[in-house]
Design an enzyme around this catalytic site. Structure first.
Site, PDB file in Angstrom:
ATOM      1  N   ASP A   1      -5.061  18.994 -10.659  1.00  0.00           N
ATOM      2  CA  ASP A   1      -5.306  17.921 -11.797  1.00  0.00           C
ATOM      3  C   ASP A   1      -6.531  17.309 -11.928  1.00  0.00           C
ATOM      4  OD1 ASP A   1      -2.947  16.190 -13.037  1.00  0.00           O
ATOM      5  OD2 ASP A   1      -4.498  14.932 -12.531  1.00  0.00           O
TER       6      ASP A   1
ATOM      7  N   ASN B   1       9.907  17.815  -9.792  1.00  0.00           N
ATOM      8  CA  ASN B   1       9.199  16.505  -9.800  1.00  0.00           C
ATOM      9  C   ASN B   1       9.477  15.685  -8.759  1.00  0.00           C
ATOM     10  OD1 ASN B   1       9.248  17.159 -13.188  1.00  0.00           O
ATOM     11  ND2 ASN B   1       7.293  16.169 -12.465  1.00  0.00           N
TER      12      ASN B   1
ATOM     13  N   LYS C   1      12.236  21.476 -16.526  1.00  0.00           N
ATOM     14  CA  LYS C   1      12.495  20.614 -15.512  1.00  0.00           C
ATOM     15  C   LYS C   1      13.802  20.814 -15.006  1.00  0.00           C
ATOM     16  CE  LYS C   1       8.573  18.442 -16.427  1.00  0.00           C
ATOM     17  NZ  LYS C   1       7.282  18.439 -15.317  1.00  0.00           N
TER      18      LYS C   1
ATOM     19  N   TYR D   1       3.303   8.263 -22.294  1.00  0.00           N
ATOM     20  CA  TYR D   1       2.077   8.869 -22.041  1.00  0.00           C
ATOM     21  C   TYR D   1       0.759   8.175 -22.152  1.00  0.00           C
ATOM     22  CZ  TYR D   1       3.873  13.387 -20.523  1.00  0.00           C
ATOM     23  OH  TYR D   1       4.648  14.447 -19.883  1.00  0.00           O
TER      24      TYR D   1
ATOM     25  N   ASP E   1      10.577  23.067 -12.242  1.00  0.00           N
ATOM     26  CA  ASP E   1       9.637  21.752 -11.754  1.00  0.00           C
ATOM     27  C   ASP E   1      10.660  20.773 -11.345  1.00  0.00           C
ATOM     28  OD1 ASP E   1       8.074  19.939 -11.327  1.00  0.00           O
ATOM     29  OD2 ASP E   1       6.926  20.060 -13.190  1.00  0.00           O
TER      30      ASP E   1
ATOM     31  N   HIS F   1      -2.364  21.691 -13.349  1.00  0.00           N
ATOM     32  CA  HIS F   1      -1.368  20.792 -14.161  1.00  0.00           C
ATOM     33  C   HIS F   1      -2.077  20.192 -15.331  1.00  0.00           C
ATOM     34  CE1 HIS F   1       0.065  16.451 -14.409  1.00  0.00           C
ATOM     35  NE2 HIS F   1       0.824  17.193 -14.821  1.00  0.00           N
TER      36      HIS F   1
ATOM     37  N   GLU G   1       8.164  24.028  -8.595  1.00  0.00           N
ATOM     38  CA  GLU G   1       7.214  23.090  -8.516  1.00  0.00           C
ATOM     39  C   GLU G   1       7.472  21.709  -7.990  1.00  0.00           C
ATOM     40  OE1 GLU G   1       4.158  20.998 -11.892  1.00  0.00           O
ATOM     41  OE2 GLU G   1       4.845  22.965 -12.414  1.00  0.00           O
TER      42      GLU G   1
ATOM     43  N   GLU H   1       0.001  18.507  -8.796  1.00  0.00           N
ATOM     44  CA  GLU H   1      -0.420  17.486  -9.770  1.00  0.00           C
ATOM     45  C   GLU H   1      -0.485  15.987  -9.028  1.00  0.00           C
ATOM     46  OE1 GLU H   1       3.143  15.899 -12.286  1.00  0.00           O
ATOM     47  OE2 GLU H   1       3.356  18.161 -12.189  1.00  0.00           O
TER      48      GLU H   1
END
Length: 437
Positions: A329, A250, A220, A32, A248, A356, A274, A306
């Site tokens: 986002d 992704n 997830k 991150y 989610d 998000h 999501e 997002e």
């Protein structure tokens, strides 16, 4: 007296979250990171506007370079320029006669624009002496409408539509604010269900989150379907039938794969799925939404946003009835101004917003946007929650605060975006001590 931008400082700040699997999902396992921007000014107080855009590690240097490319456009500009003509100011970046070609209005160049515009809003709120949510929520309707660039979205919302929504949002404002001051803003946690976590960690974190008061949690999905089912069983068994469970993917699934997977996962009563497919696939989201509504009797929604590149993608998702939850986002798009357009469009179409967050600093950012939406635009907490994760807040001067699964109102002036100098120094890439070992 004016406040002039005299320098644009850019920092490549990265946190080694890949080592622990924090933030891991069906596609991403990253470090991150933040392209962190400081707008230095000639204000006697020494005020600095702080902003950032979030990335996943490698490539953060590209976003930093994009911000530096904009620096000549910014140095010498005044905050008063921005306040007087916010759309003209933002268009000087989003419609830059050369840099726009690299988008247009999407990707790295647009994210860099978001970091800059967010920093300007942070500066404005700091000098006004109020947190950003209050600055926005108490702004006169005409000033808020003047912040929105309606180009390319007037077939979905007009300035008159936006003004009517914002005027209506004045009714009951004080009562809604008092409720937030007393109880905080509803939230859900994603910290229990990262895809890289082993089952025992998922169970332990879910049990802990439930004990701490969380009644909405996200996991997830998008790995082997048997694994998704097993992990969903673990979480649902820990939180019981009444707490909310969100999923989610992704973007990992093809449209037909998403529909087939959700037929199986529907047994765990998910509140939403999501990013079930590619972020740009508006018609694919619409097909999935229609199918999921059908086999869950409308109890499961499609959520996305997002990675929504710009306001036009959001316009199309809403027009196509492709989403039941809109996830704005704070820095994927061009900062606060463009987010305002998205929030207003969601209200026009009657779709609740659940921002998000998750990445470094995103919780700090989006709490302001969700609070503004509730106080002045959406005016209801029905279906509204802010995402929460429990890592990296210690690097911010004004970190988020939660109590029993709810965000508490930010109190310090600004956009809660200012990072601690010690964190910038320690985690700067590639020469900070964390990375130079």
């Amino acid at each position: 007296m004016t406040t002039t931008i005299i320098a644009v400082d850019v920092h490549d700040v990265r946190f080694p979250t890949s080592l622990t699997g924090d933030g891991s999902d069906a596609i991403n396992r990253g470090d991150y990171s933040a392209t962190y921007v400081e707008l230095r000014t000639d204000d006697p107080s020494g005020a600095v506007g702080a902003g950032f855009t979030f990335t996943n590690g490698q490539g953060n240097e590209i976003t930093c370079a994009a911000v530096r490319a904009f620096a000549p456009t910014l140095v010498g500009r005044t905050l008063e320029d921005f306040i007087a003509e916010p759309v003209a100011f933002s268009r000087s970046l989003t419609a830059h006669p050369q840099l726009r070609w690299l988008g247009p209005e999407k990707g790295v160049i647009h994210m860099a624009t978001g970091a800059i515009i967010n920093a300007v809003w942070d500066l404005r709120a700091k000098l006004a002496g109020v947190p950003l949510w209050r600055l926005l929520a108490e702004m006169p309707t005409d000033e808020l409408v003047a912040c929105v660039d309606f180009n390319h979205i007037t077939d979905a919302i007009t300035p008159a539509d936006a003004a009517a929504i914002l005027d209506k949002g004045r009714v009951g404002y004080e009562e809604r604010l008092a409720g937030l001051e007393s109880d905080g803003f509803p939230s859900y946690t994603t910290s229990v269900g990262w895809l890289g976590y082993p089952d025992d960690k998922v169970r332990a974190l879910t049990r802990q989150a439930y004990a701490e008061g969380w009644r909405a949690m996200k996991m997830k999905v998008g790995g082997p379907l048997a694994d998704d089912i097993r992990r969903a069983e673990i979480i649902r068994s820990e939180i019981g039938p009444d707490a909310l469970l969100m999923m989610d993917a992704n973007q990992v699934w093809d449209v037909d794969v998403a529909i087939a997977a959700m037929k199986e996962l529907a047994a765990f009563n998910p509140y939403w799925i999501e990013e079930p497919t590619h972020a740009d696939d508006v018609l694919g989201h619409a097909r999935i939404a229609e199918a999921v509504r059908g086999f869950t009797n409308g109890t499961c929604h499609v959520a996305t946003g997002e990675a929504g590149a710009n306001k036009v993608i959001f316009k199309q998702l809403l027009q196509a009835n492709a989403i039941g939850i809109m996830q704005i986002d704070s820095c994927r798009v061009a900062g606060v101004n463009e987010v305002l357009a998205e929030i207003l469009m969601a209200a026009k179409f009657g779709v609740p917003i659940c921002p998000h967050a998750g990445g470094v600093g995103l919780c700090e950012y989006v709490q302001h946007l969700a609070i503004f939406d509730y106080l002045r635009v959406g005016t209801s907490l029905d279906g509204r929650m802010v995402e929460y994760v429990d890592h990296l807040h210690e690097h911010f001067v004004d970190p988020v605060r939660t109590r029993e699964g709810r965000y508490l109102l930010p109190e310090q002036p600004g956009y809660s975006a200012t990072m601690k100098p010690s964190s910038i120094a320690e985690y700067s890439f590639p020469d900070g001590p964390v990375w130079a070992r």
